[in-house]
Design a protein around this motif. Sequence first.
Motif, short mmCIF file in Angstrom:
data_model
loop_
_atom_site.label_atom_id
_atom_site.label_comp_id
_atom_site.label_asym_id
_atom_site.label_seq_id
_atom_site.Cartn_x
_atom_site.Cartn_y
_atom_site.Cartn_z
N PHE A 163 8.25 12.67 0.91
CA PHE A 163 7.85 11.19 0.90
C PHE A 163 6.57 10.63 1.52
O PHE A 163 5.78 10.21 1.15
CB PHE A 163 9.10 10.28 1.66
N ILE A 164 6.39 11.40 2.99
CA ILE A 164 5.35 11.08 3.52
C ILE A 164 3.94 11.79 2.94
O ILE A 164 2.90 11.05 2.67
CB ILE A 164 5.19 11.64 5.18
N LEU A 165 3.82 13.00 2.60
CA LEU A 165 3.12 13.57 1.79
C LEU A 165 2.49 13.20 0.59
O LEU A 165 1.52 13.20 0.25
CB LEU A 165 3.23 15.31 1.87
N THR A 166 3.63 12.63 -0.04
CA THR A 166 3.48 12.28 -1.53
C THR A 166 2.85 10.83 -1.38
O THR A 166 1.92 10.69 -1.86
CB THR A 166 4.64 12.31 -2.21
N THR A 167 3.33 10.04 -0.15
CA THR A 167 2.48 8.52 0.03
C THR A 167 1.06 9.00 0.30
O THR A 167 0.12 8.05 -0.08
CB THR A 167 3.44 8.13 1.01
N ILE A 168 0.93 9.95 1.29
CA ILE A 168 -0.38 10.34 1.74
C ILE A 168 -1.26 10.53 0.59
O ILE A 168 -2.53 10.16 0.50
CB ILE A 168 -0.57 11.26 2.88
N LEU A 169 -0.91 11.27 -0.25
CA LEU A 169 -1.69 11.87 -1.41
C LEU A 169 -1.85 10.56 -2.44
O LEU A 169 -3.41 10.47 -2.74
CB LEU A 169 -0.76 12.84 -2.52
N ILE A 208 0.79 -1.18 -0.10
CA ILE A 208 0.02 0.03 0.10
C ILE A 208 0.86 1.10 0.11
O ILE A 208 0.78 2.18 -0.79
CB ILE A 208 -0.79 -0.07 1.15
N ILE A 209 1.89 1.32 0.94
CA ILE A 209 2.86 2.22 0.95
C ILE A 209 3.60 2.60 -0.64
O ILE A 209 3.70 3.63 -0.93
CB ILE A 209 3.74 2.30 2.12
N VAL A 258 4.16 5.85 -5.49
CA VAL A 258 4.23 5.96 -6.95
C VAL A 258 3.19 6.66 -7.49
O VAL A 258 3.19 7.53 -8.54
CB VAL A 258 4.74 4.34 -7.48
N ALA A 259 1.84 6.33 -6.94
CA ALA A 259 0.66 7.11 -7.47
C ALA A 259 0.65 8.65 -7.19
O ALA A 259 0.47 9.23 -7.89
CB ALA A 259 -0.64 6.47 -7.04
N GLY A 260 1.18 8.86 -6.00
CA GLY A 260 1.35 10.15 -5.55
C GLY A 260 2.37 10.90 -6.62
O GLY A 260 2.31 12.32 -6.89
N LEU A 261 3.63 10.32 -6.85
CA LEU A 261 4.42 10.79 -7.70
C LEU A 261 4.18 11.31 -8.96
O LEU A 261 4.29 12.28 -9.51
CB LEU A 261 5.80 9.74 -7.83
#
Length: 90
Positions: free
Chosen positions: A33-39, A9-10, A15-18
Amino acid sequence: MSMGGLLWIIVVGFVAGLIARWLAPGPNNPSGFILTTILGIAGAFLATFVGQAIGHYSPDQGAGFIMATIGAVVVLFIWHRLVASGVIKG
C-alpha cells in the motif's frame, strides 16, 4: 491543508499507483500500500511539474487524475530502468 485534502491525495495517489502498476506490469514493481501510494503521488508531482513547466497548468494548479496516472507510469518506467541497470535493487 485540511485532513480531507491529505486523505484525498493519498486515495488518488493509491489509485493512480494501482493503475500504473496494472498498465506497466513487471517483476520489479514496488508492492504494498505505502509504495503504491508513493508511486502515485510521485507521478502526480512529476505531472504537475512538467505541466507547469510547459504552461499547461498555472502555478496554483495541480495535475488531474489522468495526468497523475501517466506520471506514475513514467515514474514506474524510470524505476524499471534503474533496477535493470543495477543502480537499485528491486
